[in-house]
Design a protein around this motif. Structure first.
Motif, mmCIF file in Angstrom:
data_model
loop_
_atom_site.group_PDB
_atom_site.id
_atom_site.type_symbol
_atom_site.label_atom_id
_atom_site.label_comp_id
_atom_site.label_asym_id
_atom_site.label_seq_id
_atom_site.Cartn_x
_atom_site.Cartn_y
_atom_site.Cartn_z
ATOM 1 N N UNK A 1 0.825 -1.216 0.000
ATOM 2 C CA UNK A 1 0.000 0.000 0.000
ATOM 3 C C UNK A 1 0.855 1.259 0.000
ATOM 4 N N UNK A 2 0.356 2.328 -0.655
ATOM 5 C CA UNK A 2 0.999 3.637 -0.518
ATOM 6 C C UNK A 2 0.392 4.460 0.618
ATOM 7 N N UNK A 3 -0.663 3.966 1.285
ATOM 8 C CA UNK A 3 -1.365 4.729 2.315
ATOM 9 C C UNK A 3 -0.572 4.765 3.616
ATOM 10 N N UNK A 4 -0.394 5.975 4.158
ATOM 11 C CA UNK A 4 0.217 6.130 5.479
ATOM 12 C C UNK A 4 -0.857 5.933 6.542
ATOM 13 N N UNK A 5 -0.633 4.986 7.493
ATOM 14 C CA UNK A 5 -1.614 4.732 8.547
ATOM 15 C C UNK A 5 -1.242 5.433 9.848
ATOM 16 N N UNK A 6 -2.228 5.594 10.723
ATOM 17 C CA UNK A 6 -1.957 6.068 12.077
ATOM 18 C C UNK A 6 -1.240 4.956 12.844
ATOM 19 N N UNK A 7 -0.212 5.331 13.579
ATOM 20 C CA UNK A 7 0.495 4.396 14.449
ATOM 21 C C UNK A 7 -0.028 4.591 15.869
ATOM 22 N N UNK A 8 -0.738 3.601 16.442
ATOM 23 C CA UNK A 8 -1.298 3.793 17.787
ATOM 24 C C UNK A 8 -0.246 4.066 18.857
ATOM 25 N N UNK A 9 0.987 3.611 18.639
ATOM 26 C CA UNK A 9 2.038 3.805 19.633
ATOM 27 C C UNK A 9 2.415 5.272 19.756
ATOM 28 N N UNK A 10 2.512 5.974 18.647
ATOM 29 C CA UNK A 10 2.839 7.409 18.637
ATOM 30 C C UNK A 10 2.042 8.052 17.501
ATOM 31 N N UNK A 11 0.773 8.387 17.753
ATOM 32 C CA UNK A 11 -0.143 8.814 16.692
ATOM 33 C C UNK A 11 0.007 10.272 16.300
ATOM 34 N N UNK A 12 1.230 10.688 15.973
ATOM 35 C CA UNK A 12 1.446 12.101 15.662
ATOM 36 C C UNK A 12 0.914 12.486 14.289
ATOM 37 N N UNK A 13 1.103 11.634 13.289
ATOM 38 C CA UNK A 13 0.618 11.955 11.945
ATOM 39 C C UNK A 13 -0.635 11.152 11.656
ATOM 40 N N UNK A 14 -1.670 11.838 11.195
ATOM 41 C CA UNK A 14 -2.939 11.178 10.896
ATOM 42 C C UNK A 14 -2.881 10.356 9.624
ATOM 43 N N UNK A 15 -3.992 9.686 9.290
ATOM 44 C CA UNK A 15 -4.011 8.800 8.130
ATOM 45 C C UNK A 15 -4.105 9.565 6.821
ATOM 46 N N UNK A 16 -3.587 8.941 5.761
ATOM 47 C CA UNK A 16 -3.805 9.457 4.422
ATOM 48 C C UNK A 16 -5.282 9.361 4.063
ATOM 49 N N UNK A 17 -5.716 10.253 3.183
ATOM 50 C CA UNK A 17 -7.027 10.173 2.554
ATOM 51 C C UNK A 17 -6.849 9.595 1.153
ATOM 52 N N UNK A 18 -7.945 9.110 0.564
ATOM 53 C CA UNK A 18 -7.848 8.582 -0.781
ATOM 54 C C UNK A 18 -8.865 7.500 -1.045
ATOM 55 N N UNK A 19 -8.622 6.700 -2.099
ATOM 56 C CA UNK A 19 -9.579 5.677 -2.512
ATOM 57 C C UNK A 19 -8.860 4.396 -2.903
ATOM 58 N N UNK A 20 -9.599 3.296 -2.790
ATOM 59 C CA UNK A 20 -9.228 2.026 -3.406
ATOM 60 C C UNK A 20 -10.156 1.851 -4.601
ATOM 61 N N UNK A 21 -9.601 1.633 -5.779
ATOM 62 C CA UNK A 21 -10.411 1.548 -6.998
ATOM 63 C C UNK A 21 -10.493 0.092 -7.424
ATOM 64 N N UNK A 22 -11.718 -0.429 -7.481
ATOM 65 C CA UNK A 22 -11.966 -1.795 -7.922
ATOM 66 C C UNK A 22 -12.914 -1.737 -9.113
ATOM 67 N N UNK A 23 -13.441 -2.871 -9.532
ATOM 68 C CA UNK A 23 -14.347 -2.911 -10.680
ATOM 69 C C UNK A 23 -15.726 -3.381 -10.242
ATOM 70 N N UNK A 24 -16.744 -2.917 -10.954
ATOM 71 C CA UNK A 24 -18.111 -3.340 -10.655
ATOM 72 C C UNK A 24 -18.288 -4.822 -10.966
ATOM 73 N N UNK A 25 -19.298 -5.439 -10.342
ATOM 74 C CA UNK A 25 -19.525 -6.875 -10.538
ATOM 75 C C UNK A 25 -19.859 -7.220 -11.983
#
Length: 294
Positions: free
Chosen positions: A41-65
């Motif tokens: 993943x390219x998404x930056x997550x929150x680290x519960x141990x030291x939550x100084x930087x918040x999560x990235x915003x964005x989307x996961x793009x998939x295909x319709x059924x």
């Protein structure tokens, strides 16, 4: 599909904001949302141990059924989780220390429970680049500000204190309580209580010279930003649990600080970086507000 037994491979330390990935696990949670685990993943997550930087915003793009029509699924939250292969707790703290043997450390992408994502799908991960850049500039500014504050307070110690990355007494590491990265800046809270005074810090002098200390730090920051020094993240591999270091070739030497966040690539990307200092709780607490202005 069973929970993955290996770490998520992460691209955000290298500045990645786009990537292709395979869905390894999808789990519906009691709140109606779903947790999606990817192999990379390219998404930056929150680290519960030291939550100084918040999560990235964005989307996961998939295909319709019913065909290859792209379906963007908003990522509502993104955080580090640890799994023993049987459960995936998403509490405010990790159940074990990051890197503990026998555990997988993964990036949990939280999406709406009705999102059309299934285990085995290939998805495109796309991070909101404007939001990421604002946080990256804020995080780099935060590190510079902590080093500049340490330098400005070097003469306030009467006893030896462990040095920071540039050799100054490390006030930031010694007194920090919380740090919060925000777009184009940060807020850092420090404790100035009895324990710090016992270690040799002159809190009374700080109260008398607060404005001068801030201006000294701001002078240092101006010189560093003008140097356009290079910034990099040093790491041995792409696994989430691998320790990472923010490194910057400042005029005084190489600064290296353990850090799991995202950053600018060089200081010339920053505009003007300035700090303001505020005392609280009758002088028992210090707040440093760092602001980066293009």
């Amino acid at each position: 599909m069973a929970l993955p037994l290996g770490d998520t491979l992460i691209g955000y330390p290298d500045g990645e904001t786009r990537g292709q990935a395979t869905v390894l696990h999808r789990e519906l949670r009691p709140d109606g949302r779903a947790v999606v685990l990817l192999d990379a993943t390219p998404f930056h997550p929150v680290d519960p141990t030291w939550p100084d930087q918040g999560p990235d915003l964005g989307v996961l793009v998939t295909s319709a059924d019913d065909g290859p029509v792209p379906v963007p699924v908003p990522v509502l939250d993104c955080r580090i989780a640890a799994s023993d292969g049987a459960e995936l707790p998403l509490g405010e703290r990790l159940p074990v220390r990051l890197g503990t043997e026998g555990w997988a450390f993964v990036v949990a992408h939280v999406v709406d429970g009705a999102a059309p994502i299934a285990e085995g799908d290939r998805v495109a991960a796309a991070v909101d680049e404007e939001h990421r850049r604002a946080l990256s500039l804020g995080h780099t500014s935060c590190h510079l500000a902590s080093l500049a504050l340490n330098r400005a307070l070097a003469g306030f110690w009467s006893k030896a204190v462990a040095p920071d990355a540039l050799g100054s007494p490390d006030f930031d590491h010694t007194a920090i309580v919380t740090s919060s990265i925000r777009p184009h800046g940060s807020i850092d809270e420090y404790r100035l209580g009895k324990s710090l005074r016992k270690r040799g810090f002159d809190s009374a002098r700080l109260a008398a010279e607060l404005v001068a200390v801030a201006e000294a730090a701001n002078g240092t920051l101006a010189g560093w930003v003008a140097s356009d020094a290079g910034v990099r993240i040093r790491r041995d591999d792409r696994a989430l649990s691998t320790r990472r270091f923010w490194e910057c070739e400042l005029p005084e030497g190489l600064a290296s600080i353990a850090c799991g966040g995202t950053h600018a690539e060089h200081l010339g990307e920053l505009g003007t970086v300035r700090v303001s200092l505020e005392l609280h709780d009758d002088g028992a607490a210090l707040r440093m507000i760092t602001t980066e202005t293009a």
